[in-house]
Design a protein around this motif. Structure first.
Motif, short mmCIF file in Angstrom:
data_model
loop_
_atom_site.label_atom_id
_atom_site.label_comp_id
_atom_site.label_asym_id
_atom_site.label_seq_id
_atom_site.Cartn_x
_atom_site.Cartn_y
_atom_site.Cartn_z
N VAL A 1 1.06 -1.20 -0.05
CA VAL A 1 -0.11 0.08 0.04
C VAL A 1 0.94 1.20 -0.10
O VAL A 1 0.59 2.33 -0.71
CB VAL A 1 -0.97 -0.09 1.28
CG1 VAL A 1 -1.77 1.17 1.13
CG2 VAL A 1 -1.64 -1.26 1.40
N VAL A 2 2.02 1.02 0.93
CA VAL A 2 2.88 2.39 0.86
C VAL A 2 3.50 2.67 -0.59
O VAL A 2 3.52 3.66 -1.06
CB VAL A 2 3.92 2.23 1.93
CG1 VAL A 2 4.81 3.26 2.15
CG2 VAL A 2 3.16 2.26 3.35
N LEU A 3 3.81 1.30 -1.11
CA LEU A 3 4.78 1.52 -2.30
C LEU A 3 3.68 2.29 -3.28
O LEU A 3 4.16 3.21 -4.06
CB LEU A 3 4.94 0.10 -2.81
CG LEU A 3 5.64 0.11 -4.21
CD1 LEU A 3 6.94 0.74 -4.30
CD2 LEU A 3 5.61 -1.46 -4.71
N PHE A 4 2.57 1.66 -3.44
CA PHE A 4 1.48 2.20 -4.59
C PHE A 4 1.00 3.50 -4.38
O PHE A 4 1.02 4.22 -5.27
CB PHE A 4 0.53 1.23 -4.99
CG PHE A 4 1.23 -0.02 -5.56
CD1 PHE A 4 1.98 -0.08 -6.71
CD2 PHE A 4 0.86 -1.25 -5.16
CE1 PHE A 4 2.52 -1.11 -7.35
CE2 PHE A 4 1.48 -2.46 -5.46
CZ PHE A 4 2.21 -2.47 -6.67
N GLY A 5 0.66 3.61 -2.95
CA GLY A 5 0.18 5.06 -2.65
C GLY A 5 1.22 6.28 -2.85
O GLY A 5 1.14 6.99 -3.30
N THR A 6 2.58 5.82 -2.55
CA THR A 6 3.51 6.76 -2.69
C THR A 6 3.81 7.08 -4.04
O THR A 6 4.00 8.18 -4.52
CB THR A 6 4.96 6.31 -2.04
OG1 THR A 6 4.51 6.13 -0.80
CG2 THR A 6 5.90 7.32 -2.27
N ILE A 7 3.70 6.04 -5.07
CA ILE A 7 3.58 6.21 -6.36
C ILE A 7 2.64 7.10 -7.11
O ILE A 7 3.22 8.04 -7.69
CB ILE A 7 3.79 4.94 -7.14
CG1 ILE A 7 5.04 4.10 -6.91
CG2 ILE A 7 3.70 5.19 -8.77
CD1 ILE A 7 4.84 2.71 -7.49
N LEU B 1 -7.38 -1.41 -6.76
CA LEU B 1 -7.84 0.00 -7.29
C LEU B 1 -6.52 1.16 -7.46
O LEU B 1 -6.39 1.85 -8.41
CB LEU B 1 -8.62 0.55 -6.42
CG LEU B 1 -9.69 1.38 -6.96
CD1 LEU B 1 -10.73 0.88 -8.29
CD2 LEU B 1 -10.93 1.76 -5.81
N LEU B 2 -5.69 0.98 -6.34
CA LEU B 2 -4.78 1.85 -6.23
C LEU B 2 -3.75 1.86 -7.30
O LEU B 2 -3.31 2.88 -8.00
CB LEU B 2 -3.89 1.57 -4.97
CG LEU B 2 -3.03 2.80 -4.21
CD1 LEU B 2 -4.03 4.06 -4.24
CD2 LEU B 2 -2.50 2.26 -2.88
N VAL B 3 -3.38 0.36 -7.87
CA VAL B 3 -2.46 0.23 -9.13
C VAL B 3 -3.05 0.83 -9.93
O VAL B 3 -2.51 1.49 -10.98
CB VAL B 3 -2.29 -1.55 -9.01
CG1 VAL B 3 -1.51 -1.67 -10.27
CG2 VAL B 3 -1.64 -1.84 -7.86
N ALA B 4 -4.46 0.56 -10.38
CA ALA B 4 -5.04 1.16 -11.45
C ALA B 4 -4.98 2.74 -11.52
O ALA B 4 -4.55 3.04 -12.71
CB ALA B 4 -6.61 0.79 -11.53
#
Lengths: 239, 228, 47
Positions: free
Chosen positions: B140-146, B206-209
């Motif tokens: 989550v941190v990874l994709f949220g930060t991206i 969803l975050l990845v999308a």
């Protein structure tokens, strides 16, 4: 580097071409509203409150007309770099932002008697608010950038991303709501109101077109004046 | 071939930015201190109630990272603008998107480090136990930060070169970040609560999308934005 | 609910206030733009 062609001077629009259309749009809206209010009986559940829908729904739907114009002409501006496209997109953004604000106000006036609160975190309401904020940012950006080319390109980028974000915001808010709470029941439109709604949709669409058109004419005239001054300065330097 | 060139250029830009940041140090330290300060203020706003603090932790965590991270995004162009180095940088051959990719990577490292500090501090301050599914939290941190960094770096390219950049960047950025923040906060919340409803996975996808959509959109438009 | 009529009235009044207000703003904008255009044309012709 591609740039706005400085040689092509913008032509100011002829005076009063949109006025007739404007009168027609305003009178049509009045007629549509009167017709809708007169022919519609009070709603079974909502009573007279239903009559708010004749303004709320058309205004809300026509904000999408505005933002569609923003998207379309922003893309075309990045592609062809005609300054008119930028001005048209900006005009549509301004009209759209005002109409989004009105939509929110009307939504609250509906929500207070219908749901007992001024605001619910409903997907449509919430994404409308986010849309309003995104395009308030768009208008602020235009205020803060003087160079016309830079202003055009940047606001086109912000406009495109903002328009792209609209369905994404809606989807994420809907997920957020449905996973945790029951979604507020959508107001269904009774078949007997369809005529009134359609009439008002058309009327607000005409008014929207007129407002964008008028705003565009004003923007065009303003830029034409700047072009004239620029050309005069350049011509003076050459002579 | 062309891709490898671009990748090398992007890495060079990222390395340059990170080196500048590392040499000055003051930048990261003060931004991290600000993030911790914001967390403490959230703690005061929530009051001493342990349960309320625990429930609000995911929101506080992401918002403090956001508020502090915004400063990093403008800074990442500011150094070059002050030194008049952006114009020469644009004169180098190759696509502009390698410049964007480089800035993106540098900002990612910056915000990821910030996130590490923010998470540890908020676990302590808000009485949150390290969840069993902590690898998922890292995702989550990874994709949220991206997502945060993609939009932040993109909008800073405009805001940092305008008047009133301090106001303009958050004004443009925050509404755009609503989907990313919502997904990141909800996923974090689900994981910290033990993911009873098995919804964290859905939020992460969803975050990845969102990340993909915004990455594609910003990479397409960055060329125009940086040249204007 | 009889008090609903107030909300309905408020909605229509708000709508027309926004429309008329914006039309007035457009008129002011247009007048200013025309003025500066006329000014620009005059000074352009003079030089």
């Amino acid at each position: 580097m591609t740039s706005v062609n400085a040689q092509t001077t913008l032509q100011a629009p002829a005076q009063g071409r949109s006025t007739g259309f404007g009168w027609f749009a305003v009178l049509f809206l009045i007629a549509a509203q009167v017709t809708a209010i007169v022919i519609s009986p009070p709603d079974r559940d909502m009573g007279d409150l239903q009559k708010i829908m004749y303004v709320h729904f058309p205004v809300a739907l026509n904000t999408f007309t505005c933002f569609f114009v923003v998207l379309l002409f922003s893309v075309r501006f990045l592609w062809q770099r005609r300054e008119q496209d930028d001005l048209l997109a900006a005009s549509a953004a301004e009209v759209g932002t005002i109409m989004t604000g009105l939509t929110l106000a009307l939504g609250m006036l509906w929500g207070r008697p219908a749901w007992g609160v001024w605001w619910v975190w409903d997907p449509r309401l919430t994404s409308t608010l986010v849309l309003f904020l995104i395009f308030a940012g768009y208008l602020a950006l235009r205020e803060f950038v003087e160079d016309p080319e830079r202003r055009g390109v940047w606001s086109a980028a912000v406009g495109i991303l903002g328009a792209l974000n609209v369905p994404i915001v809606y989807m994420s808010v809907r997920w957020w709501r449905t996973l945790h709470q029951v979604q507020s029941s959508p107001s269904t439109v009774d078949p007997s109101y369809v005529i009134g709604i359609r009439l008002n949709l058309t009327a607000v669409l005409l008014l929207t077109i007129f407002l964008i058109w008028r705003r565009y004419e004003a923007a065009l005239t303003e830029r034409a004046a700047e072009h004239v001054l620029q050309t005069a300065a350049l011509g003076g330097a050459n002579a | 071939m062309a891709f490898r060139d671009e990748w090398a250029r992007a890495r060079a830009v990222a390395w340059k930015d990170l080196t500048t940041e590392r040499r000055s140090k003051a930048g990261f330290n003060s931004v991290a201190a600000l993030a911790v300060t914001i967390l403490v203020l959230f703690g005061f706003a929530l009051g001493p109630d342990t349960e309320a603090a625990r429930a609000a932790a995911p929101g506080a965590l992401w918002l403090s990272a956001l508020f502090a991270g915004v400063l990093a995004f403008n800074r990442s162009y500011q150094v070059e603008l002050d030194g008049g180095a952006l114009e020469p940088l644009l004169l180098y051959p190759g696509a502009r998107r390698s410049l964007f990719a480089g800035k993106l990577m540098a900002n990612f490292v910056f915000v990821a480090l910030l996130m590490a500090i923010v998470i540890v501090v908020s676990l302590v301050l808000f009485h949150v136990a390290v969840p069993a599914a902590w690898p998922m939290l890292l995702l989550v941190v990874l994709f949220g930060t991206i997502g945060l960094v993609t939009l932040g770096t993109f909008y800073a390219a405009m805001a940092s070169r305008s008047r009133a950049r301090e106001v303009l960047l958050p004004l443009l950025l925050f509404p755009m970040l609503v989907p990313v923040l919502l997904a990141a906060m909800q996923a974090t919340k689900a994981i910290l609560d033990g993911d009873i409803m098995h919804e964290a996975g859905a939020w992460i996808s969803l975050l990845v999308a969102f990340d993909l959509i915004f990455l594609i959109a910003t990479f397409f438009t960055f060329d125009y934005v940086i040249e204007a | 609910m009889p008090e609903n009529i107030y909300f309905v009235t408020a909605a229509y009044v708000a709508t027309w206030l926004v429309i008329i207000g914006y039309l007035l703003r457009l008129r002011a904008l247009m007048a200013r733009a025309r003025e500066s255009l006329a000014h620009a044309n005059a000074s352009g012709a003079a030089s």
